[in-house]
Design a protein around this motif. Structure first.
Motif, PDB file in Angstrom:
ATOM      1  N   UNK A  71       0.821  -1.203   0.000  1.00  0.00           N
ATOM      2  CA  UNK A  71       0.000   0.000   0.000  1.00  0.00           C
ATOM      3  C   UNK A  71       0.852   1.249   0.000  1.00  0.00           C
ATOM      4  N   UNK A  72       1.894   1.247   0.808  1.00  0.00           N
ATOM      5  CA  UNK A  72       2.800   2.400   0.839  1.00  0.00           C
ATOM      6  C   UNK A  72       3.433   2.620  -0.523  1.00  0.00           C
ATOM      7  N   UNK A  73       3.826   1.534  -1.190  1.00  0.00           N
ATOM      8  CA  UNK A  73       4.420   1.652  -2.522  1.00  0.00           C
ATOM      9  C   UNK A  73       3.463   2.360  -3.478  1.00  0.00           C
ATOM     10  N   UNK A 125       7.243   2.444  12.863  1.00  0.00           N
ATOM     11  CA  UNK A 125       7.182   2.692  11.424  1.00  0.00           C
ATOM     12  C   UNK A 125       6.184   3.769  11.010  1.00  0.00           C
ATOM     13  N   UNK A 126       5.186   4.048  11.851  1.00  0.00           N
ATOM     14  CA  UNK A 126       4.213   5.099  11.553  1.00  0.00           C
ATOM     15  C   UNK A 126       4.020   5.971  12.779  1.00  0.00           C
ATOM     16  N   UNK A 127       3.968   7.259  12.578  1.00  0.00           N
ATOM     17  CA  UNK A 127       4.213   7.974  11.328  1.00  0.00           C
ATOM     18  C   UNK A 127       5.699   7.994  10.996  1.00  0.00           C
ATOM     19  N   UNK A 128       5.999   8.298   9.757  1.00  0.00           N
ATOM     20  CA  UNK A 128       7.384   8.466   9.346  1.00  0.00           C
ATOM     21  C   UNK A 128       7.437   9.520   8.244  1.00  0.00           C
ATOM     22  N   UNK A 129       8.603  10.075   8.072  1.00  0.00           N
ATOM     23  CA  UNK A 129       8.858  11.001   6.962  1.00  0.00           C
ATOM     24  C   UNK A 129       9.785  10.279   5.991  1.00  0.00           C
ATOM     25  N   UNK A 130       9.530  10.424   4.717  1.00  0.00           N
ATOM     26  CA  UNK A 130      10.314   9.719   3.700  1.00  0.00           C
ATOM     27  C   UNK A 130      10.642  10.625   2.526  1.00  0.00           C
ATOM     28  N   UNK A 131      11.726  10.299   1.865  1.00  0.00           N
ATOM     29  CA  UNK A 131      12.013  10.855   0.534  1.00  0.00           C
ATOM     30  C   UNK A 131      11.404   9.848  -0.442  1.00  0.00           C
ATOM     31  N   UNK A 132      10.337  10.232  -1.152  1.00  0.00           N
ATOM     32  CA  UNK A 132       9.583   9.234  -1.926  1.00  0.00           C
ATOM     33  C   UNK A 132      10.368   8.506  -3.005  1.00  0.00           C
ATOM     34  N   UNK A 133      11.295   9.172  -3.672  1.00  0.00           N
ATOM     35  CA  UNK A 133      12.019   8.484  -4.746  1.00  0.00           C
ATOM     36  C   UNK A 133      12.853   7.338  -4.191  1.00  0.00           C
ATOM     37  N   UNK A 134      13.638   7.587  -3.152  1.00  0.00           N
ATOM     38  CA  UNK A 134      14.466   6.514  -2.600  1.00  0.00           C
ATOM     39  C   UNK A 134      13.609   5.470  -1.881  1.00  0.00           C
ATOM     40  N   UNK A 139      11.205   0.092  -1.455  1.00  0.00           N
ATOM     41  CA  UNK A 139       9.971  -0.686  -1.281  1.00  0.00           C
ATOM     42  C   UNK A 139       9.810  -1.682  -2.418  1.00  0.00           C
ATOM     43  N   UNK A 140      10.095  -1.257  -3.621  1.00  0.00           N
ATOM     44  CA  UNK A 140      10.013  -2.155  -4.783  1.00  0.00           C
ATOM     45  C   UNK A 140      10.917  -3.381  -4.580  1.00  0.00           C
ATOM     46  N   UNK A 141      12.158  -3.142  -4.179  1.00  0.00           N
ATOM     47  CA  UNK A 141      13.093  -4.250  -3.956  1.00  0.00           C
ATOM     48  C   UNK A 141      12.614  -5.172  -2.837  1.00  0.00           C
ATOM     49  N   UNK A 142      12.140  -4.589  -1.758  1.00  0.00           N
ATOM     50  CA  UNK A 142      11.653  -5.399  -0.638  1.00  0.00           C
ATOM     51  C   UNK A 142      10.463  -6.255  -1.045  1.00  0.00           C
ATOM     52  N   UNK A 143       9.516  -5.664  -1.758  1.00  0.00           N
ATOM     53  CA  UNK A 143       8.337  -6.412  -2.186  1.00  0.00           C
ATOM     54  C   UNK A 143       8.715  -7.577  -3.085  1.00  0.00           C
ATOM     55  N   UNK A 144       9.678  -7.358  -3.978  1.00  0.00           N
ATOM     56  CA  UNK A 144      10.097  -8.433  -4.868  1.00  0.00           C
ATOM     57  C   UNK A 144      10.864  -9.531  -4.148  1.00  0.00           C
ATOM     58  N   UNK A 145      11.372  -9.222  -2.970  1.00  0.00           N
ATOM     59  CA  UNK A 145      12.048 -10.265  -2.186  1.00  0.00           C
ATOM     60  C   UNK A 145      11.098 -10.889  -1.157  1.00  0.00           C
ATOM     61  N   UNK A 146       9.807 -10.523  -1.231  1.00  0.00           N
ATOM     62  CA  UNK A 146       8.811 -11.129  -0.354  1.00  0.00           C
ATOM     63  C   UNK A 146       8.653 -10.469   0.998  1.00  0.00           C
ATOM     64  N   UNK A 147       9.275  -9.336   1.191  1.00  0.00           N
ATOM     65  CA  UNK A 147       9.169  -8.633   2.470  1.00  0.00           C
ATOM     66  C   UNK A 147       8.048  -7.608   2.384  1.00  0.00           C
ATOM     67  N   UNK A 148       7.205  -7.539   3.421  1.00  0.00           N
ATOM     68  CA  UNK A 148       5.983  -6.737   3.366  1.00  0.00           C
ATOM     69  C   UNK A 148       5.814  -5.751   4.519  1.00  0.00           C
ATOM     70  N   UNK A 149       6.740  -5.745   5.469  1.00  0.00           N
ATOM     71  CA  UNK A 149       6.568  -4.907   6.660  1.00  0.00           C
ATOM     72  C   UNK A 149       7.129  -3.499   6.455  1.00  0.00           C
ATOM     73  N   UNK A 150       6.459  -2.514   7.036  1.00  0.00           N
ATOM     74  CA  UNK A 150       6.945  -1.140   6.971  1.00  0.00           C
ATOM     75  C   UNK A 150       8.294  -1.005   7.680  1.00  0.00           C
TER      76      UNK A 150
END
Length: 188
Positions: A71-73, A125-134, A139-150
């Motif tokens: 969802x965050x992604x 993990x919430x709330x947090x501030x992020x730089x969206x590009x990085x 998040x993309x890499x984590x999701x592809x490795x099966x990791x789902x936690x914030x």
């Protein structure tokens, strides 16, 4: 803002439940709107966005049941043009604007990819501030490795953690971390 969960422990759509005179979700939206130019709410794939407060932009979690990182992604991809984002749960009605501003100040000054709040011996993990590009790339890499936690996302980014004394000086009652999971939480 993440609002795509199933409200399993609550038993019904908790974000639509009245809390202090308005739907629960609206409280978090108003707090974020106080410091953000654009508020994006990530909804479940089949959710109806017509009930969102005016001016809120919906994003949709592409696949049900993939967890909060997916969802965050979706939210990050819709806000990737922004320099910074604040991420919170739609069930966090008492976010304190001074704490959120401090998170933005720290991420800008420290030059990190993420900022979180200390809670005991770890970062929340919430709330947090992020730089969206990085964050979107991680998040993309984590999701592809099966990791789902914030928390996995914060662990994979250069993250600054605001210590408890600093952020609680701005929020002595610690309401920024308050979230509603069950109907009994509505009375706290």
């Amino acid at each position: 803002m993440l609002a795509g969960g199933g409200s399993v422990r609550f038993g019904r759509d908790k974000l639509a439940e009245p809390y202090l005179g308005m739907p629960l979700l609206n409280h978090a939206v108003l707090r974020l709107a106080a410091i953000c130019d654009d508020v994006v709410v990530v909804l479940a794939p089949s959710a109806d966005a017509s009930g969102l407060p005016p001016g809120v932009r919906p994003a949709f979690d592409p696949t049900p049941g993939e967890g909060p990182l997916a969802g965050l992604q979706a939210g990050l991809l819709s806000a990737v043009a922004a320099d910074l984002v604040i991420v919170a749960g739609g069930d966090m009605p008492d976010l304190q604007v001074p704490v959120l501003r401090e998170m933005l100040r720290v991420i800008e000054e420290a030059g990190v990819d993420a900022v979180a709040l200390a809670d005991g011996d770890r970062a929340r993990p919430l709330p947090c501030a992020l730089r969206p590009a990085s964050a979107a790339g991680a998040a993309h890499s984590l999701l592809h490795s099966g990791r789902r936690r914030l928390r996995d996302l914060l662990d994979s980014l250069q993250t600054a953690v605001i210590d408890t004394p600093t952020w609680t000086a701005l929020d002595p009652a610690r309401r920024t971390l308050f979230d509603i999971d069950e109907p009994g939480d509505m009375d706290r």
